[in-house]
Scaffold this active site. Structure first.
Site, mmCIF file in Angstrom:
data_model
loop_
_atom_site.group_PDB
_atom_site.id
_atom_site.type_symbol
_atom_site.label_atom_id
_atom_site.label_comp_id
_atom_site.label_asym_id
_atom_site.label_seq_id
_atom_site.Cartn_x
_atom_site.Cartn_y
_atom_site.Cartn_z
ATOM 1 N N GLY A 29 0.857 -1.187 0.004
ATOM 2 C CA GLY A 29 0.020 0.104 -0.026
ATOM 3 C C GLY A 29 0.905 1.286 0.120
ATOM 4 O O GLY A 29 1.980 1.312 0.569
ATOM 5 N N CYS A 30 0.299 2.385 -0.345
ATOM 6 C CA CYS A 30 1.174 3.547 -0.371
ATOM 7 C C CYS A 30 1.678 4.174 0.991
ATOM 8 O O CYS A 30 2.620 4.633 1.108
ATOM 9 C CB CYS A 30 0.249 4.796 -1.048
ATOM 10 S SG CYS A 30 -1.401 4.791 -0.627
ATOM 11 N N TYR A 31 0.509 4.180 1.981
ATOM 12 C CA TYR A 31 0.983 4.427 3.275
ATOM 13 C C TYR A 31 1.969 3.512 3.719
ATOM 14 O O TYR A 31 2.933 4.132 4.398
ATOM 15 C CB TYR A 31 0.002 4.864 4.088
ATOM 16 C CG TYR A 31 -1.206 5.936 3.890
ATOM 17 C CD1 TYR A 31 -0.579 7.227 4.060
ATOM 18 C CD2 TYR A 31 -2.852 5.432 3.534
ATOM 19 C CE1 TYR A 31 -1.742 8.273 3.827
ATOM 20 C CE2 TYR A 31 -3.485 6.551 3.181
ATOM 21 C CZ TYR A 31 -2.933 7.898 3.498
ATOM 22 O OH TYR A 31 -3.613 9.166 3.255
ATOM 23 N N PRO A 32 1.600 2.604 3.716
ATOM 24 C CA PRO A 32 2.641 1.406 4.332
ATOM 25 C C PRO A 32 4.154 1.333 3.698
ATOM 26 O O PRO A 32 5.066 1.333 4.374
ATOM 27 C CB PRO A 32 2.227 0.000 4.119
ATOM 28 C CG PRO A 32 0.717 0.278 4.029
ATOM 29 C CD PRO A 32 0.587 1.552 3.382
ATOM 30 N N THR A 33 4.227 1.777 2.308
ATOM 31 C CA THR A 33 5.558 2.007 1.858
ATOM 32 C C THR A 33 6.446 3.143 2.495
ATOM 33 O O THR A 33 7.822 2.731 2.975
ATOM 34 C CB THR A 33 5.416 2.301 0.259
ATOM 35 O OG1 THR A 33 4.563 0.971 -0.233
ATOM 36 C CG2 THR A 33 6.673 2.174 -0.395
#
Length: 311
Positions: free
Chosen positions: A115-119
């Site tokens: 996911g974008c936030y987790p990256t």
């Protein structure tokens, strides 16, 4: 023969972005399905049977169903949904996360796109846990803002048609968000972080922040030690740039859109020796979604890892 790639869900935001990165490539054949048959399970299964790799750009339940349509266990599946990011048997598609992650991706036929936030969060936190500067059971908070394209077509329409007048919006107010299990697992935390997401009136780009009270940590690391841990973790990486302390200190502000249209993540360590603000900046449609999928595809098919990607 060139590898054949099919994007299931090509008409969505992520699918369109992936297609745009692959269309000009001469080292792959991009397969397409008739628009009228995009929801026809038999037609999709038939084209997947021809593909060497399938990229899923679908909602979670639809992605699980799509996986069941792939008959050949050797067909590479890259799932851009949340469905398999913590599932056994699926390799997490963040090549820079560990020294052995690229090899794991290359050897797997089941790859979950981060996911974008987790990256951004994992890029900041995992090296500190691995290096021993941050205890795995530390209570971690993450503040983040993304462009409205992160919400897909419904949110894009909401903002671009002025259906909403919000210039800034916080959400997931009940402290339940589908990204937190992924953050916990792949950052190597003992507890899920307190996640405070928000969206702004800009199309793409994002900033993820992790504040740390350095004086309260068991080893009481200085800001330079935190920065050094990040720099060591990503030494030699093409797409992750750890910004120098002096270069970061020269900034008065930092916008969310500085990495747009690239596959780059920029990491910063702001603050002082008592309080640090760890910051990741990336394109939520680039390294946060479509760019990451293309990078994983390249690795899985044995192609040049940076092909089709802007650094």
């Amino acid at each position: 023969m060139k590898p054949r790639v099919f994007i299931d869900g090509e008409a969505g935001t992520t699918g369109l972005q992936i297609a745009s990165r692959l269309m000009a490539r001469s080292d792959i054949d991009l397969l397409s399905i008739d628009e009228a048959k995009r929801k026809d399970a038999d037609a999709r299964a038939a084209i997947m049977k021809k593909a060497d790799a399938v990229i899923l750009c679908l909602p979670d339940d639809a992605a699980r169903l799509a996986v069941s349509l792939v008959e050949n266990p050797n067909t590479v599946i890259i799932d851009a949904s949340t469905a398999h990011r913590t599932s056994p048997g699926w390799v997490y598609g963040f090549p820079e996360m560990d020294r052995g992650q690229r090899a794991a991706i290359a050897a797997s036929a089941r790859i979950s796109n981060p996911g974008c936030y987790p990256t951004g969060f994992i890029a900041l936190v995992r090296p500190l846990i691995v290096s021993g500067l941050l205890p795995p059971d530390w209570l971690v908070t993450v503040n983040a803002v993304s462009g409205y394209s992160g919400g897909g077509k419904p949110m894009i329409a909401e903002f671009e048609t002025r259906e909403t007048q919000d210039s800034f919006r916080i959400y997931a107010l009940g402290q339940t968000h589908k990204h937190t299990p992924e953050m916990k697992k792949h950052a190597a935390l003992a507890h899920a972080p307190m996640f405070l997401p928000s969206v702004g009136r800009f199309a793409q780009g994002m900033i993820i922040e992790v504040p740390l009270m350095l004086w309260a940590l068991p080893k009481k690391p200085k800001r330079a030690a935190v920065h050094a841990a990040l720099k060591a973790a990503y030494q030699g990486e093409t797409f992750i740039k750890v910004i120098g302390l002096a270069e970061g200190d020269a900034l008065k502000t930092l916008g969310a859109e500085g990495c747009n249209d690239t596959n780059r993540i920029e990491l910063y360590v702001f603050g002082n020796d008592d309080q640090a603000r760890l910051v990741a900046r990336l394109d939520n449609l680039g390294k946060g979604a479509s760019g990451a999928a293309v990078q994983n595809l390249n690795i899985a098919l044995g192609l040049e890892e940076s092909a089709g990607l802007a650094g």
